[in-house]
Design an enzyme around this catalytic site. Structure first.
Site, PDB file in Angstrom:
ATOM      1  N   ASP A 272       0.869  -1.169   0.000  1.00  0.00           N
ATOM      2  CA  ASP A 272       0.000   0.000   0.000  1.00  0.00           C
ATOM      3  C   ASP A 272       0.914   1.229   0.000  1.00  0.00           C
ATOM      4  O   ASP A 272       2.119   1.125   0.226  1.00  0.00           O
ATOM      5  CB  ASP A 272      -0.962   0.007   1.195  1.00  0.00           C
ATOM      6  CG  ASP A 272      -2.142   0.969   0.960  1.00  0.00           C
ATOM      7  OD1 ASP A 272      -2.047   1.834   0.064  1.00  0.00           O
ATOM      8  OD2 ASP A 272      -3.142   0.873   1.681  1.00  0.00           O
TER       9      ASP A 272
HETATM   10  C1  BGC Z   1      -4.980   3.431   0.109  1.00  0.00           C
HETATM   11  C2  BGC Z   1      -5.034   2.509  -1.069  1.00  0.00           C
HETATM   12  C3  BGC Z   1      -4.863   3.288  -2.339  1.00  0.00           C
HETATM   13  C4  BGC Z   1      -3.559   4.043  -2.276  1.00  0.00           C
HETATM   14  C5  BGC Z   1      -3.265   4.876  -3.503  1.00  0.00           C
HETATM   15  C6  BGC Z   1      -3.736   4.294   0.083  1.00  0.00           C
HETATM   16  O1  BGC Z   1      -3.787   5.253   1.059  1.00  0.00           O
HETATM   17  O2  BGC Z   1      -5.035   2.691   1.305  1.00  0.00           O
HETATM   18  O3  BGC Z   1      -6.252   1.803  -1.073  1.00  0.00           O
HETATM   19  O4  BGC Z   1      -4.930   2.448  -3.439  1.00  0.00           O
HETATM   20  O5  BGC Z   1      -3.570   4.916  -1.161  1.00  0.00           O
HETATM   21  O6  BGC Z   1      -4.108   5.970  -3.581  1.00  0.00           O
END
Ligand code: BGC
Length: 732
Positions: A272
């Site tokens: 993530d």
């Molecule tokens: C989220 C993800 C997301 C990523 C990119 C993170 O903060 O948890 O689900 O895909 O950011 O935006």
């Protein structure tokens, strides 16, 4: 998100290499350009490319090069790999930084949120939903869609429940497979997230989840397993939290042992955004691409300083990290890139903002909106209502840009008010009164309640549209959000004093229909008995207002069913009653164990407000004639459903299994099959549901394996976990 130092932590003990190389070394190199025909040809092409790369080039591929790309190797014709949120639409354009680009045509199809899709209980719509995303991603030059989000709904407070699917692993599994295939059949990679145990947003980047192996296996992993093993998802995203003391993204057990070895995952496990914490742990424990660490470096990100960047080069060069660990990651990336034609560019074109995509958004909303209660008020008759009072701020509020990273810049968004106006036209007069304001600390006050009451009194019918709301990123997102990333809801109450508003309006006009938007359960106890009709509309996407109006006026017969239990009060939710929430000292113990959702309510015989699987229709259904044939360790169950009412409609027939006597405690019943059946008035259909061995097994964590015990099992069939008119007993 805090990031301490970019110094590699030398962690030697407790880590194990992912030993089996993905692609056999001896494969003959083949032509790089041109469409891949088979797995082995892809593997050979990946191998050939890998062999031509320098260490520096390899390392460039395993970390981000901008907020939404990872590195390519221009010398070999390998472009950057481009990702986009998210689960409900291709996210608004970002260039190479976090700022949205100005002057770009980047608004797209905004689909309903994940829980609304799950509430359709229609895997074919899952596929259609995924196809829209895949197609729009292709049209926008994205290679990976960062979705679906499928974490189990454990507590009603999780700010991200709206993005996920269900409290039930079987329902999650059936829906996710369709979604992933839908995306990937368009030539784009799906990225199933967040692996695993991201069940609360409060302290999401630090919380350490502890749970039994049985709960892990029975509740929290099956959706991911289905996405990988059946859906063949090309990529998966590790979550922010820790699991049993180790970061999920760098978790040897979850990633190397289960995902890659047990499930045979050949694709890419990416972090993530900002979830990597140690170079060595990430390298050894299966992280293939590090994304989002730039969030901690703003405004001047240095991609060479990612954990999986320059440090890796020096570790390998000084002999402290074997190069085959890096090779394995690069092979995986190349394999997925080749499979999805990122390198040769020969991908399906993709379509953006098409009528067909908008229709899919509407169909998902129409099948996902749930009629919770109806005492002869709905459907409304266009010819019989002259004056409609629409009350509630959600009626006139656009939601698609809310919620965090799943936000979508919608090409257009039909609000509930707009949808009603479009449908009613000149046939009735609509008076709109917001009744409350969506703003920090705002409460419906006496004056606004009085205004709503006056409008209600003057109307033939009241359509109240309230409930929760989506916090907007960078505005109310972090400090006052409901249903948004990075924060949990403070409680299960309706915000802005809506309880008093609804009670007053319902008293002023007994024909009050309450429509709630939101990611899940809200406490309705203060007014539920005094309102004749309640509709759960989630966040229904760009065509949500159209879908809602058509349902309220009977142009569409509702067929959605709750994908999670609605408890009466927060205190009765099992995570809060049996388990822990939000944990203490950074640790949360899932003492609620396997008793998540209806598994708790049905076993402990606690009456929910609305049961898992519940949802009404404008017609009625009769279940009859159940039969089960057992063959070895599996069974085939047949039964009949009849439409006994006056209009066509669809019923989601649900099948639950109850084991008579098990060596370990088991929930009262578990969902093991369902089918959505469309019936004309008077029509009957026979439904056949096949139950494999896995429908009867449970995970015995004394023996550390799935077991199937011989003996008696009850098979129960009906329209919700609490309404099961048919049952039959079988012996295995
Ligand atoms: C989220 C993800 C997301 C990523 C990119 C993170 O903060 O948890 O689900 O895909 O950011 O935006």
């Amino acid at each position: 998100m805090k990031r301490s130092k970019f110094i590699a932590h030398i962690v030697l003990a407790g880590s194990m290499a992912f030993s089996a190389p993905l692609l056999a070394q001896q494969k003959m190199p083949v032509k790089i350009h041109g469409r891949a025909d088979s797995e082995s040809s892809l593997e050979a092409q990946a191998e050939s490319l890998l062999r031509q790369m320098t260490l520096k080039e390899k390392v460039n591929m395993i970390h981000a090069t901008s907020s939404f790309t990872s590195g390519g190797v221009p010398r070999l014709g390998i472009p950057e790999w481009t990702m986009s949120d998210g689960p409900h639409g291709v996210r608004l354009e970002h260039g190479r930084d976090w700022n949205p680009d100005a002057n770009v045509a980047d608004s797209g199809t905004a689909l309903p949120v994940g829980v609304c899709l799950a509430a359709t209980w229609n895997p074919q719509l899952g596929y259609a939903f995924g196809s829209v995303l895949g197609s729009e991603a292709a049209a926008r030059g994205k290679d990976v869609i960062l979705g679906p989000g499928i974490n189990i709904i454990r507590t009603p407070l999780n700010g991200r429940n709206f993005e996920y699917a269900s409290e039930d692993p079987f329902l999650v599994s059936r829906m996710v497979v369709g979604y992933v295939k839908g995306v990937q059949d368009q030539g784009i990679s799906a990225c199933v997230k967040h692996y695993a145990l991201n069940n609360q947003e409060y302290q999401r980047t630090t919380i350490d989840v502890h749970l039994s192996e049985r709960a892990l296996r029975e509740i929290y992993l099956p959706g991911f397993r289905a996405a990988i093993m059946e859906g063949k998802a090309n990529t998966i995203m590790g979550s922010y939290n820790k699991v049993r003391g180790q970061w999920a993204t760098e978790n040897r057990y979850l990633v190397n042992d289960i995902l890659k070895k047990e499930w045979g995952f050949k694709g890419v496990h990416m972090s993530d955004w900002g979830a990597v914490h140690h170079t060595q742990q990430a390298l050894w424990n299966g992280t293939d691409v590090e994304m989002g660490t730039d969030l901690a470096m703003l405004p001047n990100p240095d991609y060479g300083k990612f954990f999986m960047a320059d440090t890796v080069i020096s570790l390998v060069q000084s002999g402290r990290m074997p190069e085959y660990i890096i090779d394995d990651k690069v092979r995986r990336i190349l394999y997925v890139m080749l499979k999805t034609n990122v390198i040769d560019g020969k991908r399906k074109k993709g379509v953006y903002n098409s009528k067909a995509h908008q229709e899919t958004a509407r169909r998902v909303a129409e099948e996902g909106i749930v009629l919770l209660k109806n005492n002869n008020v709905l459907p409304l008759q266009k010819s019989a209502v002259r004056r409609i009072a629409v009350i509630g701020a959600n009626a006139d509020r656009k939601q698609a840009m809310g919620g965090g990273s799943s936000q979508v810049k919608a090409f257009y968004e039909i609000t509930p008010l707009q949808g009603l106006r479009n449908l009613v036209g000149n046939a009735a007069a609509i008076t709109y009164v917001p009744g409350y304001t969506v703003a920090r600390g705002a409460n419906a006050d006496a004056a606004s309640i009085q205004q709503a009451v006056d409008a209600a009194k003057a109307a033939d019918v009241v359509i109240y549209v309230g409930g929760s709301f989506h916090g907007y990123q960078h505005t109310v997102w972090a400090d006052n959000a409901y249903d948004a990333e990075d924060v949990d809801k403070p409680d299960m109450n309706l915000p802005f004093n809506q309880d008093a508003l609804i009670a007053a309006v319902a008293q002023a006009n007994p024909r009050t229909v309450v429509v709630l938007l939101g990611g899940g359960a809200l406490d309705m106890t203060r007014w539920v008995d005094n309102t004749p009709a309640i509709v759960q509309a989630w966040y229904p996407g760009m065509e949500g207002g159209t879908a809602l109006a058509r349902i309220l006026f009977g142009e569409v017969n509702p067929s959605g069913k709750l994908p999670m239990t609605f408890p009466k009060t927060l205190e009765e939710a099992p995570a809060h009653k049996l388990g822990e929430y939000p944990g203490k000292d950074g640790i949360v113990n899932y003492n609620d164990d396997i008793y998540v959702g209806y598994r708790y309510f049905d076993t402990w015989k606690v009456a929910p407000q609305f049961a898992f699987g519940h949802g009404l229709s404008y017609t009625s259904f009769r279940y009859s004639n159940i039969k089960a044939a057992v063959k070895g360790k599996s069974a085939t169950v047949t039964f009949t459903i009849s439409n006994t009412g006056k209009v066509a409609g669809a019923e989601v027939a649900q099948l639950y299994v109850h084991q008579q006597k098990a060596a370990l405690p088991r929930p009262e019943r578990e969902l093991k099959g369902f089918q959505k059946v469309w019936l004309q008035p008077g029509e009957s259909k026979t439904v056949t549901i096949k139950l494999g061995e896995d429908a009867f097994q449970y995970y015995n964590d004394v023996l550390s394996k799935w077991v199937l015990e011989g003996g008696a099992y009850d098979v129960l069939v009906g329209g919700s976990s609490r309404s099961l008119p048919l049952s039959t007993r079988i012996n295995l």
